[in-house]
Write an enzyme that holds these catalytic residues in place. Structure first.
Site, mmCIF file in Angstrom:
data_model
loop_
_atom_site.group_PDB
_atom_site.id
_atom_site.type_symbol
_atom_site.label_atom_id
_atom_site.label_comp_id
_atom_site.label_asym_id
_atom_site.label_seq_id
_atom_site.Cartn_x
_atom_site.Cartn_y
_atom_site.Cartn_z
ATOM 1 N N LYS A 149 0.496 3.423 -2.950
ATOM 2 C CA LYS A 149 -0.693 4.263 -3.158
ATOM 3 C C LYS A 149 -0.355 5.747 -3.078
ATOM 4 O O LYS A 149 -1.035 6.582 -3.671
ATOM 5 C CB LYS A 149 -1.765 3.916 -2.116
ATOM 6 N N TYR B 84 -3.834 -2.937 -10.044
ATOM 7 C CA TYR B 84 -3.634 -2.595 -8.625
ATOM 8 C C TYR B 84 -2.706 -3.612 -7.936
ATOM 9 O O TYR B 84 -1.773 -3.236 -7.220
ATOM 10 C CB TYR B 84 -5.004 -2.536 -7.939
ATOM 11 N N SER C 69 0.809 -1.242 0.000
ATOM 12 C CA SER C 69 0.000 0.000 0.000
ATOM 13 C C SER C 69 0.829 1.273 0.000
ATOM 14 O O SER C 69 0.274 2.350 -0.235
ATOM 15 C CB SER C 69 -0.938 0.024 1.204
ATOM 16 N N VAL D 86 1.253 -3.736 3.844
ATOM 17 C CA VAL D 86 1.235 -5.049 4.496
ATOM 18 C C VAL D 86 2.487 -5.882 4.214
ATOM 19 O O VAL D 86 2.632 -6.983 4.745
ATOM 20 C CB VAL D 86 -0.045 -5.869 4.167
ATOM 21 N N TYR E 82 -4.842 4.167 7.966
ATOM 22 C CA TYR E 82 -6.191 3.594 8.036
ATOM 23 C C TYR E 82 -6.862 3.848 9.386
ATOM 24 O O TYR E 82 -6.816 4.963 9.892
ATOM 25 C CB TYR E 82 -6.149 2.094 7.704
HETATM 26 O O1 DON Z 1 -5.063 -4.669 -1.216
HETATM 27 C C1 DON Z 1 -4.342 -5.371 -0.527
HETATM 28 O O2 DON Z 1 -4.824 -6.164 0.230
HETATM 29 C C2 DON Z 1 -2.824 -5.242 -0.586
HETATM 30 N N1 DON Z 1 -2.305 -5.395 -1.887
HETATM 31 C C3 DON Z 1 -2.340 -3.981 -0.022
HETATM 32 C C4 DON Z 1 -2.879 -3.701 1.326
HETATM 33 C C5 DON Z 1 -1.970 -2.908 2.172
HETATM 34 O O3 DON Z 1 -0.761 -2.891 2.016
HETATM 35 C C6 DON Z 1 -2.619 -2.225 3.312
HETATM 36 N N2 DON Z 1 -1.669 -1.509 4.119
HETATM 37 N N3 DON Z 1 -1.322 -1.716 5.258
#
Ligand code: DON
Length: 307
Positions: A70, A191, A67, A261, A243
């Protein structure tokens, strides 16, 4: 930053202070390739606006940006289409997990902010109007800022594409509301590929440095964001970057930051430095446990909180 010890010593001290916090979280379980990453990893890099670099631990080992990308896709979208982005996505904290579905239906498919997954999918959809492969655009932008070419990890991308059931639901709901306009499957693929960009802490701190320097990259000596946009991106990081634990993160660390993540967190010290940290064990909000402790110690030791 007003520390009485050098930044090299600050990083040395942090790598000792974080030791008790290993074992408190878990690697991301829902993306198979991330579940398997060595949980004992820890790296940290500080790049100052004067171009000085300080690193400790596994700061030169690549990890999955997830993320954190982003932030860069949003910067690209705002650079390309400006405030029109805000007709598709809001600027408010969500108070919900990054992949929460029902808020989106309540709010007619308009994501609360660009960092939760619906918001990032809207940004990907915008970039798909501009280029065929947004993930490569983001990869190349981040690589240009890091002064080293970056790669998209094909296995991580595939691992997520086949398990992205929740994200697919989000994309389909948004397609129904018209807040994404491309084929939801194409948006999901782009994405997931963007999330699978890999980079090191040192590269990440370099890439984020323009946000600490009014949009100018001291590394590549180029202005990449207008000053006002750099300030606005920092505001979004401070209010939405972590978040539904963004409030407690601001309380503890006091810096604009973005988590992923893969276990990375990048934080901005406006006017001074970008700080990147990586440790794969996550709390229940998807934020690196050890990474958050490291940044908390950093802001205390250097007295650099924006708050
Ligand atoms: O959309 C997802 O689940 C992952 N590719 C990215 C989520 C993410 O990194 C959230 N951040 N903490």
């Amino acid at each position: 930053m007003k520390q009485s010890i050098s930044l090299a010593d600050v990083l040395g001290e942090i790598s000792v202070l974080v030791r008790p916090h290993f074992g408190k979280g878990r690697t991301a379980q829902y993306i198979p390739q991330l579940a398997a990453v060595d949980p004992s990893k820890f790296g940290m890099a500080v790049v100052t606006v004067r171009g000085e670099e300080y690193v400790t631990g596994d700061a030169d080992e690549p990890f999955s940006a997830q993320s954190i990308t982003k932030l860069f896709s949003l910067g690209l979208a705002l650079n390309r289409i400006g405030d029109e982005v805000w007709t598709r996505v809001g600027k408010e904290p969500s108070g919900t997990p990054f992949n929460y579905l029902s808020q989106l239906e309540h709010e007619q498919g308009v994501p609360r902010n660009p960092f939760i997954n619906p918001g990032a999918l809207a940004v990907t959809d915008i970039l798909l109007d501009v280029v065929a492969e947004p993930a490569k655009l983001v990869r190349d932008f981040m690589g240009m800022l890091a002064t080293e070419p970056l790669v998209i990890d094909g296995e991580v991308a595939e691992g997520e594409i086949v398990t992205a059931h929740k994200n697919r639901a989000i994309a389909n709901l948004m397609r129904e509301f018209g807040t994404i306009q491309h084929d939801p499957e194409a948006v999901i693929a782009a994405y997931c590929r963007q999330c699978a960009i890999t980079l090191t802490c040192r590269q990440l701190a370099r890439a984020a440095l323009p946000l600490a320097a009014g949009g100018f990259s001291p590394v590549v000596e180029e202005t990449v964001f207008p000053q006002r946009l750099a300030r606005r991106l920092n505001a979004l990081l401070l209010t939405c970057g972590i978040y539904d634990s963004v409030g407690s993160f601001a309380y503890r660390v006091g810096l604009p930051a973005k988590s992923g993540v893969g276990g990375g967190i990048v934080a901005i010290v406006p006017g001074q430095a970008a700080v990147a940290v990586w440790s794969p064990e996550l709390d229940r909000f998807g934020t690196s446990v050890v990474g958050a402790y490291a940044l908390e110690h950093f802001s205390q030791l250097t007295n650099c909180s924006v708050l």
